[in-house]
Structure formats: structure tokens, C-alpha cells
Motif scaffolding. Structure first.
Motif, PDB file in Angstrom:
ATOM      1  N   LEU A 154       0.805  -1.214   0.000  1.00 36.58           N
ATOM      2  CA  LEU A 154       0.000   0.000   0.000  1.00 36.58           C
ATOM      3  C   LEU A 154       0.845   1.274   0.000  1.00 36.58           C
ATOM      4  CD1 LEU A 154      -2.787  -1.063   2.533  1.00 36.58           C
ATOM      5  CD2 LEU A 154      -2.976  -0.888   0.051  1.00 36.58           C
ATOM      6  N   CYS A 165     -10.185   3.935   0.851  1.00 33.32           N
ATOM      7  CA  CYS A 165      -9.553   2.618   0.707  1.00 33.32           C
ATOM      8  C   CYS A 165     -10.609   1.528   0.874  1.00 33.32           C
ATOM      9  CB  CYS A 165      -8.448   2.421   1.756  1.00 33.32           C
ATOM     10  SG  CYS A 165      -7.118   3.648   1.667  1.00 33.32           S
ATOM     11  N   GLN A 169      -7.854  -3.121   2.038  1.00 30.85           N
ATOM     12  CA  GLN A 169      -6.764  -2.168   2.201  1.00 30.85           C
ATOM     13  C   GLN A 169      -6.748  -1.599   3.612  1.00 30.85           C
ATOM     14  OE1 GLN A 169      -7.802   0.439  -1.022  1.00 30.85           O
ATOM     15  NE2 GLN A 169      -6.446  -0.591  -2.484  1.00 30.85           N
TER      16      GLN A 169
END
Length: 270
Positions: A154, A165, A169
């Protein structure tokens, strides 16, 4: 998903943790937990070594999540004791603030919900605790945070806010945040349960990388393949007790109790 470029342990000091030690790093001894008249945990005992990965499985309501919360004292046990290295916390004796800070530094935890600060960027979410609890400067914390965000795939999300996100994530950001405090043990409380299968796979990939690199981990999970193929040992719980514990394949493929066999049959057949 972005690629995960390297495992968590990359220095000579950290890589020593990949070798499993015979001396236990964690001892859970006779831990019990009552909520009023309701017993949630009943005489739970096990030990783990540095570098081990333990998967805890069992039906909903069996006390798995409460056990993790008792280990890191989010829920104080009503019976028994928890020992991490040379620190022992006895039920009925509240740890001091300093002991709690030390404990939380040694044990990182990733929850079902991501618990990110929505008003902070991804980078600040990972850096803030380092500044507050480790005394790192903002520059030092940000450098470490960027390293960890790269390792969970990330690096390009550092300036984003959590709401931008995906769930997978956000969970990987939560993992990076926990790792940033350099814990000796990582606790995962059903980290994929709120995610759809594709996003859950992103998180499991990160966890497999950590396991391969030697991170000491306890994972409460419904992911049976992870439990059997990634963990070193499996603990099966039901009704607040440990039904069985042992080497993963042995427990998963050849359960010794009828209750454990019934549970494994149910989760494999659905």
C-alpha cells in the motif's frame, strides 16, 4: 492488489526471531473469564514459542475473541495468569499503567473492525502511535510507516484517507500500524470476517508473508485452509474451553473428540 514486496523481518536482529525457541514467549495458565454469572472462558491453558503461528478455531461464541482480549488485558481475566517473557499478570491484580504500556508494546492486535482514525491520512494512522509510545520523531515514524505500507502493498495509499480505501486495504493498514510498534507477538481477531473473499485474500496474503518471515502470531479465524496450511499448531475451542490442541494437520485431519470432529465436518462441508 499491489504486490507485497518483502517479508516483515529484514534485519539481522529481527531474523533471529524466525528460529523457533524452545523457551515459551507466552504462557496462558488457567485463564477464566466471567461476565456476571456467565462463564465465557473456563481454565484455558497453553504456551507458545517465539516464531510459532497458532490458529484458534471453533464455533461462534466459544470464547476465542475473549481469549485474545484477556491475553492483552483489554478484558482482565477473572481467573489464572498470563505471562509474556518475564512479565506475569495475575487475575485480580490490575496491572499498572506502565505494565499495560509495556504489554501493549509487546503484543500487537488486529481486530475484525479496522479501527482507523477517519480524519487522519493512512500515513498518520501508522505513524501516530510510534511518536506517542516510542518517542520517534515524525520523520523517523513516517520513514518506518512508509516501509511497512510498502510491505503490505500500500505504498501508493500513504496520502489517502481510510474512507478512500477498500476494506481489505484498511485491514492491511491496520496490520502495518500494529507492526510499526515492533511487537513480539501479533494477535489477529478474525481479520477477514468483515471482508468479501477477494478482499480477504489480500489480508491472508499479508499474514502468510508474516508467518513465513517468523512473526509470532495467534490467529482467531474461520479460514480453515489458513489454519491447516499456515499455522504450526491449532487450538479448537467450544463453550469457553479448549477441546483439542496440537500440530495443525494432526488436529485438523484426525480430531480426537466427537465435538471437534463435528465442528470440522460442519465447516468443511458447507
Amino acid at each position: 492488489m499491489n504486490s507485497i514486496t518483502s517479508p516483515y523481518l529484514d534485519s539481522g536482529q529481527e531474523s533471529e526471531r524466525a528460529a523457533k525457541s524452545d523457551a515459551p514467549i507466552l504462557c496462558v495458565d488457567g485463564v477464566g473469564k466471567m461476565f456476571g454469572a456467565h462463564r465465557v472462558l473456563d481454565n484455558v491453558s497453553f504456551q507458545m514459542r517465539t516464531g510459532e503461528v497458532i490458529a484458534i478455531i471453533g464455533p461462534s461464541g466459544s470464547g476465542k475473541s475473549t481469549l485474545l482480549r484477556c491475553i492483552n488485558q483489554l478484558e482482565p481475566p477473572t481467573e489464572g495468569r498470563v505471562t509474556i517473557d518475564d512479565m506475569t499478570i495475575e487475575a485480580g491484580h490490575a496491572p499498572s499503567y506502565r505494565e499495560l504500556v509495556t504489554l501493549r508494546r509487546r503484543i500487537g492486535m488486529v481486530f475484525q473492525s479496522f479501527n482507523l482514525f477517519p480524519h487522519l491520512s493512512v500515513l498518520r494512522n501508522v505513524s501516530l502511535a510510534q511518536e506517542r509510545t516510542m518517542g520517534r520523531s515524525r520523520k523517523q515514524a513516517d520513514e518506518r510507516s512508509l516501509e511497512l505500507l510498502a510491505r503490505v502493498g500500500l505504498a501508493d495509499k500513504a496520502s489517502q484517507y481510510p474512507a478512500r480505501c477498500s476494506g481489505g486495504q484498511q485491514q492491511r493498514i491496520a496490520i502495518a500500524r500494529a507492526l510499526a510498534l515492533e511487537p513480539e507477538i501479533m494477535l489477529f481477531d478474525e481479520p477477514t470476517s468483515a471482508l468479501d473473499p477477494e478482499l480477504g485474500l489480500e489480508v491472508l496474503t499479508v499474514m502468510k508473508e508474516l508467518a513465513t518471515s517468523g512473526m509470532t502470531m495467534i490467529v482467531v479465524t474461520h479460514e480453515m485452509h489458513f489454519a491447516e496450511s499456515v499455522s504450526d499448531r491449532v487450538i479448537i475451542m467450544a463453550d469457553g474451553r479448549i477441546l483439542e490442541q496440537g500440530e495443525s494437520e494432526e488436529v485438523m485431519r484426525r480430531p480426537k473428540t466427537g465435538r471437534a470432529a463435528k465442528f470440522l465436518s460442519a465447516v468443511r462441508d458447507r
